[in-house]
Scaffold this active site. Structure first.
Site, PDB file in Angstrom:
ATOM      1  N   ARG A 109       0.855  -1.191   0.000  1.00 21.86           N
ATOM      2  CA  ARG A 109       0.000   0.000   0.000  1.00 21.86           C
ATOM      3  C   ARG A 109       0.892   1.242   0.000  1.00 21.86           C
ATOM      4  NH1 ARG A 109       0.207  -2.311   4.980  1.00 21.86           N
ATOM      5  NH2 ARG A 109      -1.580  -3.616   4.467  1.00 21.86           N
ATOM      6  N   GLY A 110       0.259   2.397  -0.045  1.00 21.15           N
ATOM      7  CA  GLY A 110       0.958   3.659   0.184  1.00 21.15           C
ATOM      8  C   GLY A 110       2.057   3.984  -0.800  1.00 21.15           C
ATOM      9  N   GLY A 145       5.132   2.757  -1.213  1.00 24.80           N
ATOM     10  CA  GLY A 145       5.761   1.638  -1.899  1.00 24.80           C
ATOM     11  C   GLY A 145       4.957   1.167  -3.087  1.00 24.80           C
ATOM     12  N   LYS A 185       4.664  -8.647   4.469  1.00 19.63           N
ATOM     13  CA  LYS A 185       4.040  -9.547   5.437  1.00 19.63           C
ATOM     14  C   LYS A 185       2.541  -9.704   5.236  1.00 19.63           C
ATOM     15  CE  LYS A 185       4.955  -7.725   9.352  1.00 19.63           C
ATOM     16  NZ  LYS A 185       4.904  -7.639  10.824  1.00 19.63           N
ATOM     17  N   TYR A 239      12.593   6.770  17.119  1.00 14.76           N
ATOM     18  CA  TYR A 239      12.268   6.769  15.692  1.00 14.76           C
ATOM     19  C   TYR A 239      13.368   7.457  14.888  1.00 14.76           C
ATOM     20  CZ  TYR A 239       9.697   7.575  11.340  1.00 14.76           C
ATOM     21  OH  TYR A 239       9.299   7.607  10.029  1.00 14.76           O
TER      22      TYR A 239
END
Length: 278
Positions: A18-19, A21, A40, A166
């Site tokens: 999705r998104g 990528g 995954k 992060y």
């Protein structure tokens, strides 16, 4: 030398269900590229749209060849298997995209140890291991590229201390990539990072950054995809070791109007939300 098309080129990407990528994969597919996705998401997620199989269908519909590989970039056997399966299916690998990433903007005292480890494993270790595993095959490609979706190394305390866990994970992706640019340059393998100047309308923005309000003040994933496409066309021996910004790449490619990339049509550039780390 610059490549004029990605027709027949093979991309191995971590994530991509999705998104951003998926947008990068679809842009390459329009040229007739081969795209292998190591992801995954085998079955639908209750909150997130798309699986590796639905992404593969979209890639095929866009004109590309797709190889969905269900696996985890944290698992060394899965990484090795993805590299070998991609080589076996398409005869080689031309491009590696380190797209898989975990985000948690918690402050240090609030960040669970397991989440810290997950970000390090997926973002940093995953980038290193996938790139390393593919490097011996990339060496044989005509114009090989490694592209990691990570930011420039901005040491301003504003960003170092905003979400230290992060920040470490994303900067680690960048350091691994720039290190490989220096290490593998003699083989003609390019390694660059790419990051947007504004937030991108993805699940990460929806659920981890700012919800609907920030989604409306973002650009679409297609701007990232178009910039990545331009990077892939560059000569790998000359265009390497760079921390690239999406909008700068497109400007250099002659794009002067970014209005079509607004998630909400008509949103002025001044009202778009600047991305972190810049």
């Amino acid at each position: 030398m610059t490549t004029q098309s990605l027709a027949g080129k093979t991309i191995l990407m971590s994530g991509g269900s999705r998104g951003i990528g998926l947008a990068i994969a679809l842009r390459a597919a329009r040229d007739g590229a081969n795209i292998a996705l190591l992801a995954k998401t085998d079955t639908p997620h209750p909150k997130l749209e798309g699986t590796v199989h639905s992404a593969a269908e979209q890639i095929r519909e866009a004109g590309g060849n797709a190889l969905p590989i269900v696996g985890d970039v944290r698992n060394d056997d899965d990484v090795t298997g993805a590299v070998l399966t991609t080589q076996g299916e398409f005869g080689g690998i031309d491009i590696v995209v380190n797209n898989a990433s975990v985000i948690d903007l918690s402050r240090s005292l609030d960040l669970p140890a397991k989440k810290y480890d997950l970000m390090q494993d997926v973002n940093v270790r995953g980038t290193f291991m996938l790139s390393r595993a593919a490097a011996p095959i990339l060496k044989d490609a005509e114009n090989p590229h490694i592209l990691s979706l990570s930011p420039p190394l901005n040491l301003d305390p504003k960003w170092l201390g905003a979400h230290t866990g992060y920040t470490l994970a994303k900067y680690g992706m960048t350091m691994a990539t720039l290190g490989m640019a220096a290490e593998f340059g003699r083989f003609g393998i390019a390694a660059n990072t790419l990051w947007p100047a504004t937030t991108i309308a993805t699940a990460a923005v929806q659920f981890a950054l700012g919800g609907d309000a920030m989604m409306k003040a973002s650009r679409t994933p297609e701007i990232y995809a178009d910039a990545a496409y331009e990077v892939f066309l560059q000569s790998s021996r000359d265009y390497t070791g760079r921390s690239l910004i999406v909008e700068d790449v497109l400007t250099d490619a002659g794009v002067t109007d970014f209005a079509r990339y607004a998630a909400v049509p008509g949103t002025p550039n001044a009202e778009l939300f600047p991305d972190i780390f810049l």
